[in-house]
Design a protein around this motif. Structure first.
Motif, PDB file in Angstrom:
ATOM      1  N   ASP A  20      40.167  42.954  31.394  1.00  0.00           N
ATOM      2  CA  ASP A  20      39.137  43.857  31.929  1.00  0.00           C
ATOM      3  C   ASP A  20      38.654  43.433  33.309  1.00  0.00           C
ATOM      4  OD1 ASP A  20      39.083  45.454  29.727  1.00  0.00           O
ATOM      5  OD2 ASP A  20      37.170  44.708  28.927  1.00  0.00           O
ATOM      6  N   LEU A  21      38.429  42.149  33.474  1.00  0.00           N
ATOM      7  CA  LEU A  21      37.652  41.688  34.630  1.00  0.00           C
ATOM      8  C   LEU A  21      38.450  40.851  35.629  1.00  0.00           C
ATOM      9  CD1 LEU A  21      34.601  40.501  32.485  1.00  0.00           C
ATOM     10  CD2 LEU A  21      34.744  42.647  33.749  1.00  0.00           C
ATOM     11  N   ASN A  22      39.528  40.252  35.160  1.00  0.00           N
ATOM     12  CA  ASN A  22      40.135  39.220  35.995  1.00  0.00           C
ATOM     13  C   ASN A  22      41.626  39.451  36.252  1.00  0.00           C
ATOM     14  OD1 ASN A  22      39.847  36.915  37.527  1.00  0.00           O
ATOM     15  ND2 ASN A  22      40.088  35.492  35.811  1.00  0.00           N
ATOM     16  N   SER A  23      42.132  40.630  35.894  1.00  0.00           N
ATOM     17  CA  SER A  23      43.576  40.817  36.028  1.00  0.00           C
ATOM     18  C   SER A  23      43.993  40.884  37.499  1.00  0.00           C
ATOM     19  CB  SER A  23      44.035  42.065  35.271  1.00  0.00           C
ATOM     20  OG  SER A  23      43.352  43.189  35.752  1.00  0.00           O
ATOM     21  N   LYS A  24      43.126  41.475  38.320  1.00  0.00           N
ATOM     22  CA  LYS A  24      43.452  41.517  39.751  1.00  0.00           C
ATOM     23  C   LYS A  24      42.880  40.323  40.507  1.00  0.00           C
ATOM     24  CE  LYS A  24      42.354  45.951  40.716  1.00  0.00           C
ATOM     25  NZ  LYS A  24      41.837  46.914  41.695  1.00  0.00           N
ATOM     26  N   LEU A  25      41.679  39.903  40.099  1.00  0.00           N
ATOM     27  CA  LEU A  25      41.005  38.815  40.813  1.00  0.00           C
ATOM     28  C   LEU A  25      41.714  37.483  40.654  1.00  0.00           C
ATOM     29  CD1 LEU A  25      37.148  39.153  40.217  1.00  0.00           C
ATOM     30  CD2 LEU A  25      38.307  38.963  42.407  1.00  0.00           C
ATOM     31  N   LYS A  26      42.142  37.213  39.402  1.00  0.00           N
ATOM     32  CA  LYS A  26      42.773  35.937  39.057  1.00  0.00           C
ATOM     33  C   LYS A  26      41.926  34.741  39.477  1.00  0.00           C
ATOM     34  CE  LYS A  26      47.451  37.785  38.983  1.00  0.00           C
ATOM     35  NZ  LYS A  26      47.032  38.702  37.922  1.00  0.00           N
ATOM     36  N   ALA A  27      40.647  34.843  39.173  1.00  0.00           N
ATOM     37  CA  ALA A  27      39.712  33.761  39.480  1.00  0.00           C
ATOM     38  C   ALA A  27      39.751  32.729  38.352  1.00  0.00           C
ATOM     39  CB  ALA A  27      38.307  34.336  39.621  1.00  0.00           C
ATOM     40  N   PRO A  28      39.329  31.494  38.620  1.00  0.00           N
ATOM     41  CA  PRO A  28      39.184  30.536  37.512  1.00  0.00           C
ATOM     42  C   PRO A  28      38.220  31.109  36.485  1.00  0.00           C
ATOM     43  CG  PRO A  28      38.703  29.502  39.650  1.00  0.00           C
ATOM     44  CD  PRO A  28      38.904  30.960  39.903  1.00  0.00           C
ATOM     45  N   SER A  29      38.487  30.919  35.181  1.00  0.00           N
ATOM     46  CA  SER A  29      37.608  31.528  34.177  1.00  0.00           C
ATOM     47  C   SER A  29      37.325  30.563  33.036  1.00  0.00           C
ATOM     48  CB  SER A  29      38.251  32.810  33.647  1.00  0.00           C
ATOM     49  OG  SER A  29      39.543  32.538  33.153  1.00  0.00           O
ATOM     50  N   PHE A  30      36.146  30.713  32.450  1.00  0.00           N
ATOM     51  CA  PHE A  30      35.700  29.849  31.361  1.00  0.00           C
ATOM     52  C   PHE A  30      35.083  30.686  30.258  1.00  0.00           C
ATOM     53  CE2 PHE A  30      35.512  27.287  35.163  1.00  0.00           C
ATOM     54  CZ  PHE A  30      35.933  26.025  34.763  1.00  0.00           C
TER      55      PHE A  30
END
Ligand SMILES: Nc1nc2c(ncn2[C@@H]2O[C@H](COP(=O)(O)OP(=O)(O)OP(=O)(O)O)[C@@H](O)[C@H]2O)c(=O)[nH]1
Ligand SMILES: [Mg+2]
Lengths: 131, 201
Positions: free
Chosen positions: B161-171
């Protein structure tokens, strides 16, 4: 992205603030940017306020005041001043990205302070980088 | 925009916790504050409504030590997440250097997360900033609720939902238990500093 000030510029700004405001009896003065970062802070020696919180709140407050000015059809409010029992606080924009926050007591009149602040702004404007 | 003070050899940078209302932004800062309050002279600043919702922002200054001889001061802020407070939310973003996006893992908050991220993108554009270029960390908060039987979005669903394009570090994290709250912050500081590094050298 970031901006840098060198020792020489900061020394000059400090001197201008000291000579024009602190020496006249202003309690404390700080130059902050609109993000709430503190560029320079000077005080008359008495234990100063919590400057980091003050800077964050001042930047937020200034932004809110400006947004309100726009809503009522003004570009900005020319006088941003809060009066207290012992301390008053005065805000003034420097260039478009900085804010001069001055805290002073009964000893200094608002009219005189505004005059001095206007002088200071002209002087330090040249020393600051546009963002 | 970070400020580098060559006289004091100090860097001041602004990290903003963004995300939907009730997602746990204030709780993140409160957890950090409680961890370090014994070392702090100042109290955390919060501007709340009587119902505990953030009205303007929370503020916590954090002295995180030195990098390459510069003492680093990060100023942590939260925005008000409620949709109606967009004017103040945008003010808090002024001069932002890094972002922690706190998303709510509860399944019912799925749309709220997505629209808050969209709103972040729009508000950044107002400052000529690009969501895809600014240092950002995603935090999927409230993972602890899974054990209590509350339906949660899976980590993979939230990434999609949120990170597929951003590809930011996630926790995945919990501001309630503190799980990975500090890890989130450390990562945010790290990537913010990397993006500022050119100025420091
Ligand atoms: N179970 C659980 N509850 C949480 C967690 N994080 C926050 N909460 C709860 O969620 C509610 C909202 O948390 P806040 O930290 O105030 O949320 P916020 O994002 O600051 O909300 P706004 O200020 O309205 O934008 C509070 O009741 C918190 O106790 C978490 O990780 N787990
Ligand atoms: Mg909050």
């Amino acid at each position: 992205m970031s901006y840098i000030l060198e020792q020489k510029q900061l020394d000059e700004i400090e001197q201008i603030l000291d000579e024009n405001l602190i020496d006249l009896g202003v309690h404390s003065v700080m130059l902050i940017d609109m993000a709430g970062n503190i560029v320079v802070d000077r005080n008359s020696g008495n234990s100063g306020p919590d400057i980091y919180s003050l800077a964050a709140l001042a930047a937020g407050n200034y932004g809110a005041m400006n947004a309100m000015a726009n809503i009522v059809g003004e570009d900005e409010f020319s006088l941003l001043f809060h009066k207290g029992e012992k301390a008053n606080i005065h805000f003034s924009k420097v260039l478009s990205d900085y804010l001069l926050v001055t805290i002073f007591g009964k000893e200094v009149s608002l009219g005189f302070l505004r005059l001095k602040v206007a002088e200071v702004i002209t002087k330090i404007g040249d020393l600051l980088p546009a963002q | 925009m970070a400020f580098v003070n060559l006289k004091k050899k100090e860097v001041q940078a602004k990290i903003v916790y963004y995300g939907p209302g009730r997602g746990g932004k204030t709780s993140n800062l409160e957890f950090i504050y409680n961890r370090i309050r014994h070392k702090m002279q100042n109290e955390m600043v919060t501007i709340k409504t009587h119902g505990d919702r953030t009205l303007f922002f929370d503020f916590l200054p954090l002295n995180i030590g030195t990098i390459k001889g510069y003492s680093i001061r990060t100023q942590l802020y939260t925005v008000p997440g409620q949709v109606k407070y967009n004017a103040t939310r945008r003010l808090v973003l002024r001069g932002v250097d890094g972002i922690v996006f706190v998303a709510d893992s509860m399944a019912v908050r799925r749309e709220k997360n997505i629209s808050s991220l969209k709103n972040l993108e729009e508000n950044l554009i107002a400052y000529q900033k690009d969501l895809y270029k600014i240092p950002i960390v995603m935090q999927y908060n409230k993972r602890d609720l899974g054990k209590k039987g509350v339906p949660l979005l899976s980590f993979a669903e939230m990434e999609k939902d949120l990170n597929s394009k951003l590809k930011a570090p996630s926790f995945g994290a919990s501001a309630m238990t503190g799980h990975d709250v500090v890890a989130t912050l450390k990562k945010a500081i790290q990537i913010t500093m990397i993006s500022l590094k050119r100025t420091l050298m």
